[in-house]
Write an enzyme that holds these catalytic residues in place. Structure first.
Site, short mmCIF file in Angstrom:
data_model
loop_
_atom_site.label_atom_id
_atom_site.label_comp_id
_atom_site.label_asym_id
_atom_site.label_seq_id
_atom_site.Cartn_x
_atom_site.Cartn_y
_atom_site.Cartn_z
N TYR A 14 0.82 -1.22 0.00
CA TYR A 14 0.00 0.00 0.00
C TYR A 14 0.86 1.27 0.00
O TYR A 14 0.70 2.16 -0.83
CB TYR A 14 -0.90 -0.02 1.23
CG TYR A 14 -1.70 1.24 1.43
CD1 TYR A 14 -1.24 2.26 2.25
CD2 TYR A 14 -2.91 1.41 0.78
CE1 TYR A 14 -1.96 3.42 2.41
CE2 TYR A 14 -3.64 2.58 0.94
CZ TYR A 14 -3.16 3.57 1.77
OH TYR A 14 -3.88 4.73 1.93
N GLU A 56 -2.19 15.04 9.98
CA GLU A 56 -2.80 13.84 10.59
C GLU A 56 -3.66 14.32 11.76
O GLU A 56 -3.20 15.07 12.62
CB GLU A 56 -1.69 12.90 11.07
CG GLU A 56 -2.12 11.86 12.10
CD GLU A 56 -3.25 10.95 11.63
OE1 GLU A 56 -3.09 10.30 10.56
OE2 GLU A 56 -4.29 10.91 12.33
N ASP A 104 -3.82 9.63 2.38
CA ASP A 104 -3.72 8.29 2.95
C ASP A 104 -4.71 8.23 4.12
O ASP A 104 -4.33 8.27 5.30
CB ASP A 104 -2.28 8.06 3.44
CG ASP A 104 -2.14 6.75 4.18
OD1 ASP A 104 -1.13 6.59 4.91
OD2 ASP A 104 -3.05 5.89 4.06
N1 SAM Z 1 -3.74 2.63 4.78
C1 SAM Z 1 -4.94 2.89 5.57
C2 SAM Z 1 -6.18 2.65 4.73
O1 SAM Z 1 -6.05 2.47 3.52
O2 SAM Z 1 -7.28 2.62 5.32
C3 SAM Z 1 -4.88 4.29 6.13
C4 SAM Z 1 -3.78 4.39 7.12
S1 SAM Z 1 -3.58 5.89 7.97
C5 SAM Z 1 -3.32 5.25 9.56
C6 SAM Z 1 -5.18 6.64 8.04
C7 SAM Z 1 -5.10 7.93 8.86
O3 SAM Z 1 -6.05 8.91 8.45
C8 SAM Z 1 -5.38 7.70 10.36
O4 SAM Z 1 -4.20 7.91 11.10
C9 SAM Z 1 -6.47 8.73 10.70
O5 SAM Z 1 -6.33 9.28 11.99
C10 SAM Z 1 -6.26 9.74 9.59
N2 SAM Z 1 -7.41 10.62 9.35
C11 SAM Z 1 -8.72 10.27 9.30
N3 SAM Z 1 -9.49 11.35 9.06
C12 SAM Z 1 -8.64 12.43 8.94
C13 SAM Z 1 -8.83 13.82 8.69
N4 SAM Z 1 -10.07 14.34 8.51
N5 SAM Z 1 -7.73 14.61 8.62
C14 SAM Z 1 -6.48 14.10 8.81
N6 SAM Z 1 -6.23 12.78 9.08
C15 SAM Z 1 -7.31 11.96 9.13
#
Ligand code: SAM
Length: 310
Positions: A82, A127, A177
């Site tokens: 990924y 994030e 992401d």
């Molecule tokens: N590879 C994973 C997938 O495909 O589902 C995603 C991994 S990464 C950990 C996803 C991140 O997006 C999380 O750490 C989450 O806290 C962050 N996230 C979710 N909503 C968000 C927003 N509105 N703004 C910034 N980050 C966000």
């Protein structure tokens, strides 16, 4: 360091032991009637941030696993697929990426891949959840290594609010992401968010977003494609790859470019990963052939995605 929070008071999400005792099963309304399961060796962390449940466990066959609100985000064994594809599909499609923004990506894996490009001068990451960053640094050091690059600036906050404050044309590339369109990431799949990205990109700039599964989410994908076609006046493409621990074993990516600048042909990489990146460890998954193949879609998906009806 994340406060290890294994207190019994924190009931594990229902997905632990719900189907098979001693196993984690990924139960979600986003994939009704199915649940991928992994055998659990040990729960290493569990906590509740302002945004989501956070759990890390040692699995029997995929190494450590990061779970947010009961949904697998990454495993040590298959995260390379990924992180490498969501980063190199866009960045290898433009000649010299210099300014890159990552939305989400709190585990640091995309940062690790972006840092392979010697041409990149500035990497911003927004994030929303600091607990994810802290947990990644504590339990996934080979993924969170991306935060160590001096070009990286971490912003803790909502990606929508961050983009609203970004001057027009700031970035060459944006990588979204995000987790799934429920919970904090809901707005990251909507047209206003794509409009903010288009504004933040230079002419001929590129965006790559996590775009769910063609086996499970054609309705969501259809909406994303229609919105992207209205917003991005360069090119709009859908690519996909295999990630065994994601629902249905695949994950897709929207790859779009803004108009008014150099044309971007996502299907033919112009900027192969430079040799320097060997210092970051060899690529485990991505290569130029796989890049080209990622845009070949099964007929049922091509019908929906390629149709020009907006
Ligand atoms: N590879 C994973 C997938 O495909 O589902 C995603 C991994 S990464 C950990 C996803 C991140 O997006 C999380 O750490 C989450 O806290 C962050 N996230 C979710 N909503 C968000 C927003 N509105 N703004 C910034 N980050 C966000």
């Amino acid at each position: 360091m994340a406060s290890t929070n294994n207190a019994a008071s924190n009931q594990l999400p229902e997905s632990f032991g719900a189907v098979i005792p001693g196993w984690f099963s990924e139960i979600s309304p986003l994939w009704p009637g199915e649940a991928h399961s992994l055998k659990v060796e040990k729960i290493l962390f569990q906590g509740k941030s302002d945004f989501q449940n956070v759990v890390v466990f040692e699995s029997s066959t995929y190494g450590k696993v990061l779970v947010l609100d009961g949904v697998i985000q990454l495993t040590e064994r298959d995260e390379c697929a990924y992180q490498e594809m969501i980063t190199h599909l866009p960045l290898s499609s433009i000649p010299r990426p210099q300014r890159v923004l990552v939305i989400g990506g709190g585990d640091g894996g995309v940062l690790r891949e972006v840092s392979r490009y010697a041409s990149v001068e500035k990497i911003d990451i927004c994030e929303i959840d600091r607990m994810v960053v802290d947990v990644a640094k504590q339990f996934f050091p080979k993924v969170a290594v991306g935060f160590d690059d001096p070009r990286v600036t971490l912003h803790i906050g909502d990606g929508v609010a961050f983009l609203k404050a970004v001057p027009e044309g700031t970035y060459d590339a944006v990588i979204v992401d995000s987790s799934d369109p429920i919970g904090p990431a809901r707005d990251l799949f909507e047209k206003p968010f794509f409009e903010l990205i288009a504004k933040a990109l230079r002419p001929g700039g590129v965006v790559c977003t996590q775009a769910e599964s063609i086996w499970l989410h054609m309705n969501i994908i259809q909406g994303i494609v229609a919105n992207c076609r209205q917003v991005f006046k360069g090119s709009v493409n859908y690519a996909w790859t295999t990630v065994p621990t994601y629902p249905s074993g695949v994950i897709g990516f929207m790859l779009c470019s803004t108009g008014g600048g150099p044309a971007v042909d996502f299907k033919n990489p112009v900027n192969p990963i430079d040799a320097e990146s060997e210092s970051k460890g060899a690529l485990k998954f991505y290569n130029a052939e796989l890049h080209r193949a990622a845009f070949c879609l099964p007929s049922f998906a091509r019908e929906v995605i390629d149709c020009k009806v907006n």
